[in-house]
Design an enzyme around this catalytic site. Structure first.
Site, PDB file in Angstrom:
ATOM      1  N   PHE A 149       7.146   7.870   8.974  1.00 53.71           N
ATOM      2  CA  PHE A 149       6.794   9.269   9.201  1.00 53.71           C
ATOM      3  C   PHE A 149       6.699   9.998   7.869  1.00 53.71           C
ATOM      4  O   PHE A 149       7.197  11.113   7.703  1.00 53.71           O
ATOM      5  CB  PHE A 149       7.835   9.942  10.104  1.00 53.71           C
ATOM      6  CG  PHE A 149       7.902   9.368  11.498  1.00 53.71           C
ATOM      7  CD1 PHE A 149       6.950   9.704  12.442  1.00 53.71           C
ATOM      8  CD2 PHE A 149       8.898   8.473  11.850  1.00 53.71           C
ATOM      9  CE1 PHE A 149       6.996   9.165  13.732  1.00 53.71           C
ATOM     10  CE2 PHE A 149       8.967   7.932  13.131  1.00 53.71           C
ATOM     11  CZ  PHE A 149       8.011   8.289  14.074  1.00 53.71           C
ATOM     12  N   LEU A 150       6.043   9.356   6.905  1.00 53.87           N
ATOM     13  CA  LEU A 150       5.933   9.945   5.570  1.00 53.87           C
ATOM     14  C   LEU A 150       4.755  10.897   5.505  1.00 53.87           C
ATOM     15  O   LEU A 150       3.697  10.633   6.071  1.00 53.87           O
ATOM     16  CB  LEU A 150       5.748   8.841   4.519  1.00 53.87           C
ATOM     17  CG  LEU A 150       6.778   7.717   4.484  1.00 53.87           C
ATOM     18  CD1 LEU A 150       6.410   6.724   3.395  1.00 53.87           C
ATOM     19  CD2 LEU A 150       8.166   8.282   4.266  1.00 53.87           C
ATOM     20  N   THR A 178      -9.564   1.730  11.805  1.00 52.16           N
ATOM     21  CA  THR A 178     -10.336   1.835  13.031  1.00 52.16           C
ATOM     22  C   THR A 178     -11.464   0.806  13.009  1.00 52.16           C
ATOM     23  O   THR A 178     -12.125   0.622  11.989  1.00 52.16           O
ATOM     24  CB  THR A 178     -10.931   3.251  13.170  1.00 52.16           C
ATOM     25  OG1 THR A 178      -9.861   4.205  13.156  1.00 52.16           O
ATOM     26  CG2 THR A 178     -11.710   3.394  14.464  1.00 52.16           C
ATOM     27  N   THR A 221      -4.291  -1.045   9.275  1.00 51.65           N
ATOM     28  CA  THR A 221      -4.803  -1.159  10.641  1.00 51.65           C
ATOM     29  C   THR A 221      -5.927  -0.145  10.814  1.00 51.65           C
ATOM     30  O   THR A 221      -5.775   0.846  11.527  1.00 51.65           O
ATOM     31  CB  THR A 221      -3.690  -0.908  11.680  1.00 51.65           C
ATOM     32  OG1 THR A 221      -3.056   0.359  11.409  1.00 51.65           O
ATOM     33  CG2 THR A 221      -2.650  -2.004  11.635  1.00 51.65           C
ATOM     34  N   GLY A 257      -7.173  15.523   6.902  1.00 47.52           N
ATOM     35  CA  GLY A 257      -7.656  14.218   6.449  1.00 47.52           C
ATOM     36  C   GLY A 257      -6.497  13.258   6.358  1.00 47.52           C
ATOM     37  O   GLY A 257      -5.469  13.426   7.009  1.00 47.52           O
ATOM     38  N   GLY A 277       0.804  -1.216   0.000  1.00 45.95           N
ATOM     39  CA  GLY A 277       0.000   0.000   0.000  1.00 45.95           C
ATOM     40  C   GLY A 277       0.836   1.265   0.000  1.00 45.95           C
ATOM     41  O   GLY A 277       1.967   1.290  -0.489  1.00 45.95           O
ATOM     42  N   GLN A 335      -6.712  11.056  12.072  1.00 42.18           N
ATOM     43  CA  GLN A 335      -7.896  10.721  12.864  1.00 42.18           C
ATOM     44  C   GLN A 335      -7.790   9.318  13.446  1.00 42.18           C
ATOM     45  O   GLN A 335      -8.079   9.093  14.626  1.00 42.18           O
ATOM     46  CB  GLN A 335      -9.152  10.844  12.006  1.00 42.18           C
ATOM     47  CG  GLN A 335     -10.424  10.470  12.764  1.00 42.18           C
ATOM     48  CD  GLN A 335     -11.677  10.967  12.088  1.00 42.18           C
ATOM     49  OE1 GLN A 335     -11.794  12.135  11.750  1.00 42.18           O
ATOM     50  NE2 GLN A 335     -12.633  10.084  11.895  1.00 42.18           N
ATOM     51  N   CYS A 357      -3.987   8.708   8.524  1.00 43.16           N
ATOM     52  CA  CYS A 357      -3.324   8.561   9.824  1.00 43.16           C
ATOM     53  C   CYS A 357      -3.891   9.406  10.950  1.00 43.16           C
ATOM     54  O   CYS A 357      -4.134   8.892  12.046  1.00 43.16           O
ATOM     55  CB  CYS A 357      -1.830   8.872   9.682  1.00 43.16           C
ATOM     56  SG  CYS A 357      -0.928   7.654   8.712  1.00 43.16           S
TER      57      CYS A 357
END
Length: 469
Positions: A157-158, A89, A87, A264, A9, A269, A267
């Protein structure tokens, strides 16, 4: 050395492509069960749009970079395995709406345990709740084939839109673990192109928590300036001037002080809600409430923007055409996850507006799918009314001028550079009167558009009626 990455991804694909480019002696095999995604990585039309990424992939692909669906084979042959799966929510059960769904992480760990032989280093690349590695280690230790494992945490940390540069010149690379030898093995890989002083090593739990904390702090700054933008609109202050004034304070700094329709992406939210759930789990109620307010403010900002459109356009947008410029959550990416545009569009079509949407990188199928998801409940059910509104009141076009033609208003929801360079004299001539512009990114020249004849409303900029109100 041979590296396997499970998950092709937004994180796994670009990260592994950069490792393969910078380390030609390392064999990098990226695997995914999604055949269409793998086919795209092996084509000239990558599934991830990032400036410069195509060149990185093209250099490494014929040499030491492989994309396939051969998961078991890649795991068995590798010395180091990166887990880079989604991963999301949870939408069900305990922690629904807050906790991270670790289903795919656990399945990866079980597959690695089943297939592996000898010793392997397993690297958590996905964003995970702190102490997830404990569960991964327990699953791996249950392998009955004699395999042994070290588990490391190496969060990404992209920033989407600048991922290639972030991979080439990162502020830091963070590696957490318990085995010094395993840590040094991964350090040596990154040290092929990253100065050692930028490679930070910590314990496993600090590394896992650092990713959630970094995103929470960044999102907090966005919500903070957006909260002030509402006050600016009410009082006559200008949020850009306020941001510039406070940003010159060395204790605060200027970054992430750009007011907008809301943050948006995949990551912010998700990670904050995960952090909230963790705090509640450990009985830290006040801490959980503090971080939850960052998300609440972001939701308020999106809702406030769509309500301002309706209120300004004489309290109704029913059967009015609104040209929407931008659907991705930020420029230079085709990622629409949690995009502010998504929720503003949902609110407007529920007000019976007719939307004509243009985004340079997001295809029609993605836009319609995302709108359907945004209109669905937690069980994925969408009402017949919402389905018909998406079918009948949403048109996707491939040109900003077409989006604006005969429109009552334009809403700028993504800060693509090309929107700034539109011929607004031409745009104005093609629109209904009064011609409204709602700038959700403070992208456009307000004075210029006002002189042309537009009535422009921007984030954190007062209008006559808002001051009177």
């Amino acid at each position: 050395m041979k590296i396997c990455c499970i998950g092709a991804g937004y994180v796994g694909g670009p990260t592994m492509a950069m490792i393969a480019k910078q380390c030609p002696d390392i064999s990098v095999h990226v695997v995914d069960l999604n055949q269409a995604r793998i086919d795209a990585w092996n084509s000239d039309s990558l599934p991830v749009y990032e400036p410069g990424l195509d060149a990185v992939v093209a250099e490494a692909l014929p040499r030491n970079l492989t994309f396939s669906t051969r998961v078991d084979e890649a795991i068995a042959e590798s010395d180091m395995i990166f887990i880079s799966v989604n991963t999301p929510t949870k939408t069900f059960g305990v922690g629904a709406g807050r906790a991270a769904n670790l289903e795919f992480i656990e399945k990866c760990a079980r597959q690695i345990a089943r297939v592996s032989t000898g010793h392997k280093i397993v690297v958590e690349k996905s964003t995970l709740p702190v102490r997830t590695a404990e569960a991964v280690k327990r699953i791996l230790s249950s392998a009955d084939n004699g395999a042994t494992f070290d588990v490391l945490s190496n969060p990404e940390f992209l920033a989407e839109g600048t991922a290639v540069d972030d991979l080439l010149n990162p502020d830091r690379v963070l590696i957490g673990g318990e085995s010094k030898q395993a840590i040094e093995t991964l350090v040596d890989i990154y040290a092929n192109w990253i100065p050692r002083e930028r490679i930070l090593t910590t314990n496993l739990w600090s590394s896992e928590l650092s990713k959630l904390t970094a995103n929470a702090f960044l999102a907090q700054r966005v919500s903070s300036i957006n909260a002030i933008s509402a006050l600016c609109e009410a009082t006559g202050a200008d949020v850009d001037e306020v941001a510039r004034a406070i940003g010159t304070d060395s204790r605060i700094g200027p970054k992430f002080l750009k007011a907008s329709v809301g943050f948006g992406g995949s990551c912010f939210q998700k990670d904050i809600l995960n952090l909230v759930y963790l705090c509640e789990h450990f009985g830290l109620r006040e801490v959980a409430q503090y971080w939850e307010q960052v998300v609440s403010m972001n939701d308020y900002q999106k809702r406030r923007f769509s309500e301002r459109i309706v209120r300004t356009m004489f309290n109704t947008v029913s059967d009015k055409k609104i040209g929407v410029l931008g659907f991705a959550f930020k420029k230079d990416t085709n990622d629409t996850r949690e995009s502010a545009a998504l929720y503003v569009c949902r609110d407007l079509i529920r007000e019976r507006a007719r939307l004509t949407i243009y985004d340079p990188r997001v295809p029609e199928t993605q836009i319609r799918h995302d709108l359907a998801v945004a209109c669905s409940d937690l069980q994925g059910q969408i009402s017949d009314i919402d389905r018909k509104l998406i079918e009948n009141n949403v048109t996707i076009v491939h040109d900003g001028y077409v989006a604006a033609e005969d429109a009552h208003a334009i809403a700028v929801l993504t800060e693509w550079d090309e929107f700034r360079s539109l011929d607004f004299d031409r745009v104005y001539a093609s629109m209904q009167r009064p011609a409204f512009v709602f700038d959700g990114r403070n992208l456009l020249d307000r004075d210029k558009l006002t002189k042309i004849g537009f009535e422009i409303h921007a984030i954190g900029k007062s209008s006559d009626e808002s001051i009177k109100g």
